[in-house]
Scaffold this active site. Structure first.
Site, PDB file in Angstrom:
ATOM      1  N   CYS A 121       0.803  -1.235   0.000  1.00 28.40           N
ATOM      2  CA  CYS A 121       0.000   0.000   0.000  1.00 28.40           C
ATOM      3  C   CYS A 121       0.832   1.278   0.000  1.00 28.40           C
ATOM      4  CB  CYS A 121      -1.014   0.013   1.137  1.00 28.40           C
ATOM      5  SG  CYS A 121      -0.281   0.082   2.771  1.00 28.40           S
ATOM      6  N   CYS A 129      -3.344  -2.680  -0.792  1.00 30.10           N
ATOM      7  CA  CYS A 129      -2.262  -3.505  -0.248  1.00 30.10           C
ATOM      8  C   CYS A 129      -1.818  -4.615  -1.194  1.00 30.10           C
ATOM      9  CB  CYS A 129      -2.691  -4.088   1.096  1.00 30.10           C
ATOM     10  SG  CYS A 129      -3.073  -2.793   2.304  1.00 30.10           S
ATOM     11  N   LYS A 199      -5.722  -8.333  11.607  1.00 30.70           N
ATOM     12  CA  LYS A 199      -5.667  -6.886  11.381  1.00 30.70           C
ATOM     13  C   LYS A 199      -7.043  -6.466  10.885  1.00 30.70           C
ATOM     14  CE  LYS A 199      -3.356  -3.599   8.336  1.00 30.70           C
ATOM     15  NZ  LYS A 199      -2.214  -3.415   7.431  1.00 30.70           N
ATOM     16  N   ARG A 209      -1.897   6.697   7.418  1.00 30.28           N
ATOM     17  CA  ARG A 209      -2.101   6.836   5.971  1.00 30.28           C
ATOM     18  C   ARG A 209      -1.741   8.246   5.509  1.00 30.28           C
ATOM     19  NH1 ARG A 209      -7.647   3.204   5.386  1.00 30.28           N
ATOM     20  NH2 ARG A 209      -6.669   1.296   6.145  1.00 30.28           N
ATOM     21  N   GLU A 237      -7.387 -16.797  11.864  1.00 33.69           N
ATOM     22  CA  GLU A 237      -6.317 -16.170  11.078  1.00 33.69           C
ATOM     23  C   GLU A 237      -4.950 -16.445  11.705  1.00 33.69           C
ATOM     24  OE1 GLU A 237      -6.052 -14.689   8.299  1.00 33.69           O
ATOM     25  OE2 GLU A 237      -7.872 -13.622   7.738  1.00 33.69           O
ATOM     26  N   LYS A 252      -3.945  -6.186  15.484  1.00 33.18           N
ATOM     27  CA  LYS A 252      -3.876  -4.761  15.164  1.00 33.18           C
ATOM     28  C   LYS A 252      -5.243  -4.237  14.765  1.00 33.18           C
ATOM     29  CE  LYS A 252      -1.942  -1.909  11.583  1.00 33.18           C
ATOM     30  NZ  LYS A 252      -1.332  -1.929  10.289  1.00 33.18           N
ATOM     31  N   TYR A 317       4.035   3.846  19.019  1.00 33.96           N
ATOM     32  CA  TYR A 317       4.720   5.120  18.796  1.00 33.96           C
ATOM     33  C   TYR A 317       5.168   5.730  20.127  1.00 33.96           C
ATOM     34  CZ  TYR A 317       2.742   4.315  14.237  1.00 33.96           C
ATOM     35  OH  TYR A 317       2.430   3.726  13.032  1.00 33.96           O
TER      36      TYR A 317
HETATM   37  C1  PBG Z   1       0.205  -1.337   5.799  1.00 32.76           C
HETATM   38  C2  PBG Z   1       0.051  -0.886   7.189  1.00 32.76           C
HETATM   39  C3  PBG Z   1      -0.848   0.046   7.749  1.00 32.76           C
HETATM   40  C4  PBG Z   1      -0.497   0.193   9.077  1.00 32.76           C
HETATM   41  C5  PBG Z   1       0.574  -0.654   9.307  1.00 32.76           C
HETATM   42  N1  PBG Z   1       0.877  -1.331   8.142  1.00 32.76           N
HETATM   43  C6  PBG Z   1      -1.895   0.853   7.105  1.00 32.76           C
HETATM   44  C7  PBG Z   1      -3.154   0.270   6.680  1.00 32.76           C
HETATM   45  O1  PBG Z   1      -3.411  -0.928   6.743  1.00 32.76           O
HETATM   46  O2  PBG Z   1      -3.926   1.072   6.175  1.00 32.76           O
HETATM   47  C8  PBG Z   1      -1.143   1.111  10.054  1.00 32.76           C
HETATM   48  C9  PBG Z   1      -0.309   1.482  11.217  1.00 32.76           C
HETATM   49  C10 PBG Z   1      -0.817   2.614  12.003  1.00 32.76           C
HETATM   50  O3  PBG Z   1      -1.923   3.126  11.816  1.00 32.76           O
HETATM   51  O4  PBG Z   1      -0.054   3.049  12.885  1.00 32.76           O
HETATM   52  N2  PBG Z   1      -0.794  -2.124   5.310  1.00 32.76           N
END
Ligand code: PBG
Length: 334
Positions: A121, A129, A199, A209, A237, A252, A317
């Site tokens: 992505c 993605c 996720k 993003r 999963e 996540k 973070y």
């Molecule tokens: C890539 C990815 C994303 C995040 C981590 N890896 C973005 C998404 O899926 O849109 C998000 C991490 C964050 O928000 O801190 N696919």
């Protein structure tokens, strides 16, 4: 009154509370997400993520050294490429910011585990993605099986550059098996895979993003990221990913899915990671900026909750903030 049970006896002083504490955070189990782009001397603040920056390869090494000194366990790198195309080809360019940063970090910060996020992505011009195919349902369907070799190629590129761990986050079915096969065939049998297994299609990725410029142009990610309503599917999963060869699995976002963390930790025998994502971080900052919550205490409490749920690796973070608070003893005295 002669009460027999007085739980408050053990809460009277910071020292008693410290001794009684059932859960402790340690910097070694924290992983800091870092954004890297091409160039030199870059240290650009991210508007929606206070205290976070876009780095170039030279400055990310300085940040790596700082995190290493703080005792942080690892970093996970996200790339911001100079060029994007329909296939995300910058994702496996050995001269791209992520491979370059991996090599530099390996040399400069041997005490830090360097991880690379594996997804298209950040590298596709449409922001999805995986690669797209046109179907009756619209042009934004991601072609699962055609995406797998590209993810494997990206993972091999990062392993070759020196990644200690690769972390596929595209939510394609079979991505762990494809990456394992690709790594093995290229001679990287010993490179572990941390799978973003569960996720969800979340509102909490917004600031990321913005930072990575990876908002999908058309459509959303609900056709590949999970429905947040499905805890049983989350376990499935994770089990599938372990079966495909994942060395560790991830949930996540972390905060909204604490039950997934617990359920998965009970179901698998590999390390469980959880990602406190950009929107969780940004929300706490926004409330703190308005004086509505205490940022330091809120960060502590959210990380503790994630740890208690059963995650042993926490991507956050707040990694540097937390490591400083832990090692200075500040979070002991709460
Ligand atoms: C890539 C990815 C994303 C995040 C981590 N890896 C973005 C998404 O899926 O849109 C998000 C991490 C964050 O928000 O801190 N696919």
């Amino acid at each position: 009154m002669d009460l027999v049970h007085r739980p408050r006896r053990l809460r009277q002083t910071p020292a008693l509370r410290r001794l009684t504490r059932e859960t402790r955070l340690h910097p070694a189990e924290l992983i800091a997400p870092l954004f890297v782009e091409a160039g030199r001397g870059i240290h650009t603040p991210l508007a929606s993520m206070p205290g976070q920056f876009r780095f170039s390869v030279d400055t990310v090494v300085e940040e790596g050294k700082r995190l290493e000194r703080l005792g942080v366990g690892g970093v996970i790198l996200f790339g911001i490429p100079a060029r994007k195309d329909a296939r995300g080809a910058s994702g496996w360019d050995p001269d791209g910011p992520v491979p370059q940063a991996l090599a530099a970090l390996k040399a400069a910060c041997p005490g830090l585990v360097s991880m690379a996020d594996v997804c298209l992505c950040e590298y596709t011009d449409h922001g999805h993605c995986g690669i797209l195919h046109a179907t009756a349902r619209g042009a934004t369907d991601v072609d699962n099986d055609a995406t797998l070799p590209l993810l494997a190629q990206e993972a091999v590129c990062y392993a070759r550059a020196g990644a200690d761990v690769v972390a596929p986050s595209a939510m394609m079915d079979g991505q762990v098996a494809a990456i394992r096969a690709g790594l093995d065939a290229a001679g990287f049998r010993d490179t572990p895979i941390l799978a973003y297994s569960a996720k969800s299609a979340s509102a909490f990725y917004g600031p990321f993003r913005d930072a990575a410029g990876s908002t999908p142009g058309k459509g959303d990610r609900k056709g590949y990221q999970m429905d947040p309503a499905n805890p049983r599917e989350a376990v499935r999963e994770a089990l599938l990913d372990v079966e495909e060869g994942a060395d560790a699995v991830m949930v996540k976002p972390a905060g909204p899915n604490l039950d997934w963390i617990r359920d998965i930790a009970e179901a698998v025998d590999v390390p469980v990671a959880a990602y406190q994502v950009s929107g969780e971080y940004a929300s706490l900052h926004a409330a703190a900026e308005r004086g509505w919550i205490d940022l330091d205490r809120a960060a502590y409490e959210t990380l503790l909750g994630i740890r208690r749920a059963g995650a042993t690796w926490i991507l956050t973070y707040f990694a540097a903030h937390a490591a400083e608070a832990i090692t200075s003893g500040r979070w002991d005295r709460v």
